[in-house]
Scaffold this active site. Structure first.
Site, PDB file in Angstrom:
ATOM      1  N   LYS A   6       0.841  -1.201   0.000  1.00  0.00           N
ATOM      2  CA  LYS A   6       0.000   0.000   0.000  1.00  0.00           C
ATOM      3  C   LYS A   6       0.877   1.252   0.000  1.00  0.00           C
ATOM      4  O   LYS A   6       0.654   2.171  -0.775  1.00  0.00           O
ATOM      5  CB  LYS A   6      -0.887   0.017   1.238  1.00  0.00           C
ATOM      6  CG  LYS A   6      -1.576   1.353   1.519  1.00  0.00           C
ATOM      7  CD  LYS A   6      -2.454   1.322   2.747  1.00  0.00           C
ATOM      8  CE  LYS A   6      -1.754   1.764   3.989  1.00  0.00           C
ATOM      9  NZ  LYS A   6      -1.546   3.212   4.152  1.00  0.00           N
ATOM     10  N   ASN A   7       1.898   1.273   0.872  1.00  0.00           N
ATOM     11  CA  ASN A   7       2.668   2.508   1.042  1.00  0.00           C
ATOM     12  C   ASN A   7       3.731   2.706  -0.027  1.00  0.00           C
ATOM     13  O   ASN A   7       4.464   3.688   0.001  1.00  0.00           O
ATOM     14  CB  ASN A   7       3.270   2.556   2.448  1.00  0.00           C
ATOM     15  CG  ASN A   7       2.189   2.715   3.504  1.00  0.00           C
ATOM     16  OD1 ASN A   7       1.035   3.057   3.189  1.00  0.00           O
ATOM     17  ND2 ASN A   7       2.529   2.436   4.741  1.00  0.00           N
ATOM     18  N   CYS A  62      -5.620   7.878   8.720  1.00  0.00           N
ATOM     19  CA  CYS A  62      -5.963   7.154   9.950  1.00  0.00           C
ATOM     20  C   CYS A  62      -5.754   8.037  11.177  1.00  0.00           C
ATOM     21  O   CYS A  62      -4.792   8.787  11.281  1.00  0.00           O
ATOM     22  CB  CYS A  62      -5.094   5.901  10.081  1.00  0.00           C
ATOM     23  SG  CYS A  62      -5.745   4.528   9.113  1.00  0.00           S
ATOM     24  N   ARG A  69      -0.828  14.704  12.861  1.00  0.00           N
ATOM     25  CA  ARG A  69      -0.159  14.402  11.577  1.00  0.00           C
ATOM     26  C   ARG A  69       0.089  15.713  10.834  1.00  0.00           C
ATOM     27  O   ARG A  69      -0.563  16.034   9.852  1.00  0.00           O
ATOM     28  CB  ARG A  69      -0.995  13.427  10.763  1.00  0.00           C
ATOM     29  CG  ARG A  69      -1.237  12.127  11.530  1.00  0.00           C
ATOM     30  CD  ARG A  69      -1.778  11.011  10.713  1.00  0.00           C
ATOM     31  NE  ARG A  69      -0.751  10.398   9.872  1.00  0.00           N
ATOM     32  CZ  ARG A  69      -1.000   9.356   9.076  1.00  0.00           C
ATOM     33  NH1 ARG A  69      -2.217   8.895   8.994  1.00  0.00           N
ATOM     34  NH2 ARG A  69      -0.039   8.833   8.354  1.00  0.00           N
ATOM     35  N   LEU A  71       6.937  19.619   7.585  1.00  0.00           N
ATOM     36  CA  LEU A  71       8.174  19.179   6.913  1.00  0.00           C
ATOM     37  C   LEU A  71       7.983  19.192   5.393  1.00  0.00           C
ATOM     38  O   LEU A  71       8.908  19.540   4.640  1.00  0.00           O
ATOM     39  CB  LEU A  71       8.569  17.784   7.398  1.00  0.00           C
ATOM     40  CG  LEU A  71       8.881  17.674   8.897  1.00  0.00           C
ATOM     41  CD1 LEU A  71       9.164  16.223   9.284  1.00  0.00           C
ATOM     42  CD2 LEU A  71      10.058  18.567   9.286  1.00  0.00           C
ATOM     43  N   ASP A  75       3.922   0.769  11.971  1.00  0.00           N
ATOM     44  CA  ASP A  75       2.707   0.150  11.426  1.00  0.00           C
ATOM     45  C   ASP A  75       2.514  -1.274  11.919  1.00  0.00           C
ATOM     46  O   ASP A  75       1.428  -1.833  11.772  1.00  0.00           O
ATOM     47  CB  ASP A  75       2.729   0.165   9.889  1.00  0.00           C
ATOM     48  CG  ASP A  75       2.680   1.570   9.339  1.00  0.00           C
ATOM     49  OD1 ASP A  75       3.009   1.761   8.168  1.00  0.00           O
ATOM     50  OD2 ASP A  75       2.329   2.486  10.105  1.00  0.00           O
ATOM     51  N   ARG A 129      -8.831  -0.519   3.751  1.00  0.00           N
ATOM     52  CA  ARG A 129      -7.988   0.567   3.232  1.00  0.00           C
ATOM     53  C   ARG A 129      -6.614   0.033   2.841  1.00  0.00           C
ATOM     54  O   ARG A 129      -5.965   0.553   1.931  1.00  0.00           O
ATOM     55  CB  ARG A 129      -7.801   1.667   4.279  1.00  0.00           C
ATOM     56  CG  ARG A 129      -9.061   2.367   4.690  1.00  0.00           C
ATOM     57  CD  ARG A 129      -8.770   3.514   5.597  1.00  0.00           C
ATOM     58  NE  ARG A 129      -7.852   4.458   4.957  1.00  0.00           N
ATOM     59  CZ  ARG A 129      -7.681   5.705   5.368  1.00  0.00           C
ATOM     60  NH1 ARG A 129      -8.337   6.145   6.423  1.00  0.00           N
ATOM     61  NH2 ARG A 129      -6.846   6.515   4.754  1.00  0.00           N
TER      62      ARG A 129
HETATM   63  C1  EPZ Z   1       3.710   7.095   6.144  1.00  0.00           C
HETATM   64  O1  EPZ Z   1       2.890   8.113   6.702  1.00  0.00           O
HETATM   65  C2  EPZ Z   1       2.822   5.871   6.007  1.00  0.00           C
HETATM   66  N1  EPZ Z   1       1.712   6.159   5.102  1.00  0.00           N
HETATM   67  C3  EPZ Z   1       2.291   5.465   7.382  1.00  0.00           C
HETATM   68  O2  EPZ Z   1       1.543   4.262   7.196  1.00  0.00           O
HETATM   69  C4  EPZ Z   1       3.482   5.167   8.282  1.00  0.00           C
HETATM   70  O3  EPZ Z   1       3.001   4.865   9.583  1.00  0.00           O
HETATM   71  C5  EPZ Z   1       4.407   6.396   8.355  1.00  0.00           C
HETATM   72  O4  EPZ Z   1       4.804   6.772   7.014  1.00  0.00           O
HETATM   73  C6  EPZ Z   1       5.662   6.117   9.162  1.00  0.00           C
HETATM   74  O5  EPZ Z   1       6.336   5.036   8.636  1.00  0.00           O
HETATM   75  C7  EPZ Z   1       1.932   6.148   3.764  1.00  0.00           C
HETATM   76  O6  EPZ Z   1       3.030   5.926   3.294  1.00  0.00           O
HETATM   77  C8  EPZ Z   1       0.728   6.395   2.882  1.00  0.00           C
HETATM   78  P1  EPZ Z   1       5.658  10.406   8.428  1.00  0.00           P
HETATM   79  P2  EPZ Z   1       3.432   9.642   6.805  1.00  0.00           P
HETATM   80  O7  EPZ Z   1       5.583  11.672   7.697  1.00  0.00           O
HETATM   81  O8  EPZ Z   1       4.228   9.970   5.618  1.00  0.00           O
HETATM   82  C9  EPZ Z   1       5.788  13.568  11.901  1.00  0.00           C
HETATM   83  C10 EPZ Z   1      -0.256   2.795   7.535  1.00  0.00           C
HETATM   84  O9  EPZ Z   1      -0.807   2.276   8.533  1.00  0.00           O
HETATM   85  N2  EPZ Z   1       5.663  14.574  10.824  1.00  0.00           N
HETATM   86  O10 EPZ Z   1       6.875   9.542   8.293  1.00  0.00           O
HETATM   87  O11 EPZ Z   1       2.287  10.496   7.167  1.00  0.00           O
HETATM   88  C11 EPZ Z   1       4.466  12.837  12.137  1.00  0.00           C
HETATM   89  O12 EPZ Z   1       3.654  13.588  13.027  1.00  0.00           O
HETATM   90  C12 EPZ Z   1       0.137   4.261   7.558  1.00  0.00           C
HETATM   91  O13 EPZ Z   1       0.030   2.175   6.494  1.00  0.00           O
HETATM   92  C13 EPZ Z   1       5.842  15.915  11.136  1.00  0.00           C
HETATM   93  O14 EPZ Z   1       6.100  16.293  12.286  1.00  0.00           O
HETATM   94  O15 EPZ Z   1       4.395   9.496   8.075  1.00  0.00           O
HETATM   95  C14 EPZ Z   1       4.907  11.544  12.743  1.00  0.00           C
HETATM   96  O16 EPZ Z   1       5.105  11.731  14.124  1.00  0.00           O
HETATM   97  C15 EPZ Z   1      -0.152   4.911   8.897  1.00  0.00           C
HETATM   98  N3  EPZ Z   1       5.714  16.835  10.148  1.00  0.00           N
HETATM   99  C16 EPZ Z   1       6.253  11.274  12.071  1.00  0.00           C
HETATM  100  O17 EPZ Z   1       6.678  12.534  11.496  1.00  0.00           O
HETATM  101  C17 EPZ Z   1       5.443  16.471   8.837  1.00  0.00           C
HETATM  102  O18 EPZ Z   1       5.373  17.357   7.974  1.00  0.00           O
HETATM  103  C18 EPZ Z   1       6.215  10.234  10.975  1.00  0.00           C
HETATM  104  O19 EPZ Z   1       5.358  10.713   9.971  1.00  0.00           O
HETATM  105  C19 EPZ Z   1       5.263  15.096   8.553  1.00  0.00           C
HETATM  106  C20 EPZ Z   1       5.384  14.155   9.554  1.00  0.00           C
END
Ligand code: EPZ
Length: 418
Positions: free
Chosen positions: A22-23, A116, A121, A125, A305, A397
């Protein structure tokens, strides 16, 4: 709405092939916007997040087709650069189209994304990284409006290795003048798959999988067929089911390197895990042993995850486990439902202490997000007695018919519409 009806307590045996990731497919679908030629994606999972992303691509003028596990996207006539709020709210990865739309059209607008409910979120960044390559961004009333008709390569230092921010900046930078280098980039396998796709359609990206990714702007796009990598979280989910229920299962078409942290942690339960080419065999002949500590962190650390799936596994282990959720600030939302099945635990902020019980008992429970729903499902097939799981739409999903995969292992689980 659909529910799962489960008659738990059976040992598992058999073999299942893992779906595409998915990701990986979600950012790659966004990247299709960059191509003026049709592209074909294979090994695509049939999940609702893919359908939602295809709706977004249709909305900006792409022609999309889906046949079983193949998707064809023709963005040659794509012309709209605005995502409506109703579509933005459906999923987090709606935000991943921002970078490719800016690169393709020089402007883009969308809304704060959905996704989710697993905690805060933010998108800071993404925004700060895009500004570094000369994108003008105005935010207001939940909408984000971008103008970037003169993208200039730059060094982008991410405060945190955000998966989505890394991907968004990669996709925008392919049309920036000069070279962009992302420092402290996320290292997930899905980012390597995105880099492979971008290079296949004609761009120049290097370094994915490391914390430094270089993107050289420019390139003429051409047709390609790209196979999506296996889903490492679905692989881990099926392995956790084997550990909880006991038995002898084989998970096929996996990418072993991508699941090494998961396999290493599950091996602590005393089960036997062996691999042969692209399949993993798990044999569990007794109650899982204690896993003392699980800490989630960015790849190659233990994946967030998998956290709720491990919570379920620890809930029947012979000992006490501590789980520390370091990535998201509210990813224990499903555990109250686990308590209905007899799980014993204490939660304090991002820490869970779980005292394993010999057996869970079936119950009527509600999924409220994707991975928590999968965790409740594997707990139900391991539990004694009957369970009903509401909220299967959350599981759909990210899992391509989870009930079919588990039934292939001999679990008694069926989907009903209520
Ligand atoms: C991706 O989400 C995945 N989703 C998530 O999978 C996964 O849990 C996550 O990466 C971490 O591995 C997809 O790829 C579609 P992040 P993403 O930006 O990109 C903080 C699932 O169950 N952050 O790496 O949203 C954020 O708050 C889903 O398959 C900021 O502070 O994750 C979090 O604490 C859930 N500012 C951390 O970084 C930003 O601008 C990780 O978020 C962006 C993120």
């Amino acid at each position: 709405m659909d529910v799962y009806k489960v008659d738990g307590g059976r040992r598992l045996s058999g073999e299942v092939s893992v779906q595409g990731a998915k990701n990986a497919i979600l950012p790659i679908l966004a990247a299709c916007i960059l191509s003026e030629k049709p592209v074909e994606l294979t090994n695509c999972p049939d999940i609702s997040d893919v359908d939602n992303m295809l709706s977004i691509l249709d909305c900006i003028g792409c022609r999309t087709q889906k046949f079983e596990d193949r998707v064809i996207v023709d963005a040659s006539d794509a012309n709209c650069c605005e995502i409506p709020q109703e579509l933005s709210k459906r999923l987090r990865s709606s935000f991943f189209v921002l970078g490719p739309m800016i690169a393709r059209f020089g402007k883009a607008s969308c809304w704060h994304p959905g996704g989710c409910e697993i905690g805060n979120r933010p998108i800071d960044l993404h925004i700060n990284g895009l500004k570094r390559i000369n994108v003008d961004i105005a935010e207001g009333f939940g909408q984000i409006k971008c103008r970037g008709d003169n993208l200039i390569g730059a060094d982008v230092h991410l405060d945190y290795p955000s998966v989505g921010a890394t991907e968004n900046i990669m996709m925008a930078a392919v049309r920036a003048e000069g070279v962009t280098v992302i420092y402290n980039a996320a290292r997930e396998p899905e980012i390597v798959d995105l880099q492979r796709f971008l290079n296949e359609i004609g761009f120049h990206v290097a370094g994915a999988g490391s914390s430094m990714i270089a993107i050289k702007g420019g390139g003429v796009t051409h047709e390609t067929t790209h196979r999506i990598i296996p889903d490492r979280i679905v692989t881990g989910t099926l392995l956790c089911a084997g550990v909880m229920c006991g038995g002898d299962i084989i998970v096929k078409e996996v990418e072993e390197n991508d699941v090494s942290a998961i396999v290493s942690k599950l091996s602590e339960t005393g089960c036997s895990i062996t691999s042969d080419h692209n399949s993993i065999r798990l044999r569990a002949n007794r109650r899982p042993g204690e896993i003392r500590l699980i800490e989630t962190s960015p790849y190659p650390g233990f994946p967030t995850d998998m956290q709720s799936l491990m919570f379920s596994t620890c809930s029947v282990a012979d000992g006490t486990s501590v789980i520390v959720e370091n990535v998201f600030d509210s990813r224990f939302k499903h555990v109250a439902e686990m308590a209905k099945m007899g799980a014993i635990y204490t939660i304090k902020d991002r820490i869970a202490v779980i005292r394993g019980v010999p057996k869970l008992t079936g119950a009527e429970v509600c999924a409220k997000e994707l991975r928590g729903g999968a965790a409740l499902t594997i707990a139900a097939i391991a539990a004694e007695g009957e369970s009903t799981i509401h909220g299967v739409e959350y599981i759909d999903r990210g899992y391509d018919k989870l009930e079919c995969m588990l039934r292939s292992f001999g679990a008694s689980i069926r989907r009903e519409t209520v």
